[in-house]
Motif scaffolding. Structure first.
Motif, short mmCIF file in Angstrom:
data_model
loop_
_atom_site.label_atom_id
_atom_site.label_comp_id
_atom_site.label_asym_id
_atom_site.label_seq_id
_atom_site.Cartn_x
_atom_site.Cartn_y
_atom_site.Cartn_z
N PRO A 34 21.11 7.00 0.53
CA PRO A 34 20.81 8.32 0.07
C PRO A 34 21.42 8.80 -1.13
O PRO A 34 22.76 8.33 -1.05
CB PRO A 34 20.90 9.11 1.27
CG PRO A 34 21.83 8.43 2.14
CD PRO A 34 21.56 6.86 1.88
N ASN A 35 20.86 9.51 -1.98
CA ASN A 35 21.72 10.11 -3.17
C ASN A 35 22.65 8.89 -4.04
O ASN A 35 23.64 9.40 -4.40
CB ASN A 35 22.84 11.13 -2.49
CG ASN A 35 22.08 12.29 -2.07
OD1 ASN A 35 21.36 12.85 -2.91
ND2 ASN A 35 22.77 12.89 -0.95
N ILE A 36 21.89 8.17 -4.25
CA ILE A 36 22.32 6.91 -5.42
C ILE A 36 21.82 7.47 -6.78
O ILE A 36 20.51 7.60 -6.96
CB ILE A 36 21.79 5.79 -4.68
CG1 ILE A 36 22.56 5.14 -3.42
CG2 ILE A 36 22.15 4.67 -5.98
CD1 ILE A 36 23.90 5.05 -3.31
N SER A 37 22.76 7.69 -7.47
CA SER A 37 22.21 8.09 -8.85
C SER A 37 22.47 6.91 -9.74
O SER A 37 21.59 6.89 -10.84
CB SER A 37 23.42 8.91 -9.49
OG SER A 37 24.65 8.22 -9.49
N GLY A 38 23.02 5.63 -9.58
CA GLY A 38 23.09 4.44 -10.46
C GLY A 38 22.14 3.34 -9.87
O GLY A 38 21.09 3.81 -9.31
N ASP A 39 22.47 2.15 -9.94
CA ASP A 39 21.64 1.03 -9.35
C ASP A 39 21.50 1.17 -8.00
O ASP A 39 22.45 1.15 -7.19
CB ASP A 39 22.28 -0.30 -9.73
CG ASP A 39 22.41 -0.41 -11.35
OD1 ASP A 39 21.32 0.01 -11.99
OD2 ASP A 39 23.22 -1.30 -11.86
N MET A 40 20.00 1.01 -7.50
CA MET A 40 19.87 1.09 -6.04
C MET A 40 20.17 -0.44 -5.63
O MET A 40 19.63 -1.44 -6.14
CB MET A 40 18.32 1.21 -5.75
CG MET A 40 18.04 1.07 -4.37
SD MET A 40 18.84 2.17 -3.29
CE MET A 40 18.15 3.97 -4.04
N PRO A 41 20.96 -0.27 -4.69
CA PRO A 41 21.39 -1.84 -3.99
C PRO A 41 20.01 -2.67 -3.29
O PRO A 41 19.20 -2.05 -2.88
CB PRO A 41 22.23 -1.23 -2.93
CG PRO A 41 22.61 -0.25 -3.08
CD PRO A 41 21.62 0.57 -3.88
N ASN A 42 20.26 -3.84 -3.40
CA ASN A 42 19.26 -4.73 -2.82
C ASN A 42 19.95 -5.41 -1.65
O ASN A 42 21.13 -5.82 -1.44
CB ASN A 42 19.07 -5.82 -3.73
CG ASN A 42 17.72 -7.08 -3.04
OD1 ASN A 42 18.35 -7.76 -1.88
ND2 ASN A 42 16.66 -6.71 -3.55
N ASP A 43 19.59 -4.82 -0.35
CA ASP A 43 20.26 -4.98 0.84
C ASP A 43 20.74 -6.57 0.97
O ASP A 43 21.57 -6.84 1.61
CB ASP A 43 19.49 -4.50 2.08
CG ASP A 43 19.54 -3.09 1.75
OD1 ASP A 43 20.45 -2.24 2.15
OD2 ASP A 43 18.61 -2.45 1.40
N GLY A 44 19.66 -7.58 0.79
CA GLY A 44 20.14 -8.97 0.81
C GLY A 44 20.98 -9.18 0.05
O GLY A 44 22.15 -10.20 0.52
N GLU A 45 21.52 -8.75 -1.10
CA GLU A 45 22.49 -8.89 -2.18
C GLU A 45 23.82 -8.27 -1.56
O GLU A 45 24.95 -8.86 -1.73
CB GLU A 45 22.27 -8.32 -3.41
CG GLU A 45 21.32 -9.03 -4.34
CD GLU A 45 20.94 -8.59 -5.40
OE1 GLU A 45 21.49 -7.53 -5.81
OE2 GLU A 45 20.14 -9.16 -6.38
N LEU A 46 23.47 -7.12 -0.74
CA LEU A 46 24.86 -6.79 -0.12
C LEU A 46 25.38 -7.53 1.08
O LEU A 46 26.58 -7.52 1.26
CB LEU A 46 24.51 -5.38 0.51
CG LEU A 46 24.36 -4.27 -0.57
CD1 LEU A 46 23.98 -2.91 0.23
CD2 LEU A 46 25.35 -3.97 -1.46
#
Length: 289
Positions: A248-260
């Motif tokens: 929630p509330n991400i202003s920049g790049d949205m993460p890819n959960d696999g990459e996390l």
């Protein structure tokens, strides 16, 4: 109420395979709004991210357990979280938000529903510190339940609240690496105060999630790796990891959960310590009873 970005619906398959019973120790359930309406007091309106979506994501990532953290978009209405826990076959636990006049019966019901902690926000742009009379009275009430408290607290404010943290009667968790800004360098005073807290206070825990919130470089947020590694080194027995899905509330790049998941493997290269963070630490804090 502003609309916020939806998560990345196409996570890559991680190259790192988490161990059995690995836990996503910081994620959220949103809605579905038709069944579990968002709070009228929320400052943002997310896309639905119901339990079925989270279960599918975790199967894809190789994560068997999760800690659901109540987010402000649902306020103190914990029903969506409790519903997901009840449907998880003991794979989920929860961290709730409660009203200042929450009853003993309501706290007991939350415990029976799988809640093991309570969350308070201290971040200035999200409203700042809670009422401290309410904070202390609530902490006193959950102490005998074996719960802990999650603090959404900027590392820049650790010194401001040093006496509060020193006197905390229950374990407490600092969210999102204390939101220290990577751009200010690892030697910055706020992050160093967080490291000192972790080294000196045995009740202090930290989550090495939220790399997207502190990164200066953007996805895949590898500039956050030294910060996470330093926190792991400071207290490996009191570190948790999570995706923060659906971000929630991400202003920049949205993460890819696999990459996390792959990013976690870079943050922590020792397989025994990985197991401690993903399995042993959450087991001790959330599944001890």
């Amino acid at each position: 109420m502003k609309a916020v970005k939806a998560p990345d619906y196409n996570p890559v398959k991680p190259s790192y395979t988490p161990p059995p019973k690995a836990c996503d120790a910081h994620c959220h359930i949103f809605g579905p709004e038709a069944t579990f309406p968002f709070s009228a007091k929320s400052t943002y309106k997310p896309a639905d991210a119901p339990k079925e979506m989270l279960r599918k994501l975790h199967a894809h990532l190789g994560l068997d357990r999760a800690v659901l953290v109540q987010a402000s978009c649902h306020g103190t209405d914990n029903r969506a979280m409790l519903d997901a826990i009840a449907d998880s076959n003991d794979a989920y636990r929860g961290v709730a938000m409660v009203e200042k006049d929450v009853s003993d019966r309501e706290l007991t019901a939350l415990h029976e529903g799988g809640v093991r902690g309570i969350r308070f926000n201290f971040v200035k742009h999200l409203g700042g510190a809670p009422d401290f009379d309410t904070f202390h009275s609530t902490i006193d009430r959950i102490k005998d339940m074996g719960w802990h408290v999650v603090l959404h607290l900027d590392s820049a404010d650790i010194l401001t609240y040093q006496s509060l943290l020193d006197g905390m009667p229950v374990p407490f968790i600092i969210d999102h690496m204390g939101r220290a800004k990577v751009a200010d360098g690892i030697e910055q005073a706020p992050f160093q105060s967080l490291l000192k807290l972790m080294r000196t206070n045995e009740k202090a825990w930290v989550k090495i999630c939220g790399a997207e919130r502190i990164s200066a470089a953007g996805a895949p947020f590898r500039d956050a790796i030294p910060f996470a590694a330093a926190l792991i080194e400071s207290a490996p027995d009191r570190v948790l990891w999570g995706t923060d899905f659906p971000h929630p509330n991400i202003s920049g790049d949205m993460p890819n959960d696999g990459e996390l998941v792959n990013l976690f493997a870079e943050m922590c290269t020792d397989e025994a310590v990985r197991h401690r963070i993903l399995v042993d630490n959450p087991e001790r804090l959330y599944w001890k009873d």
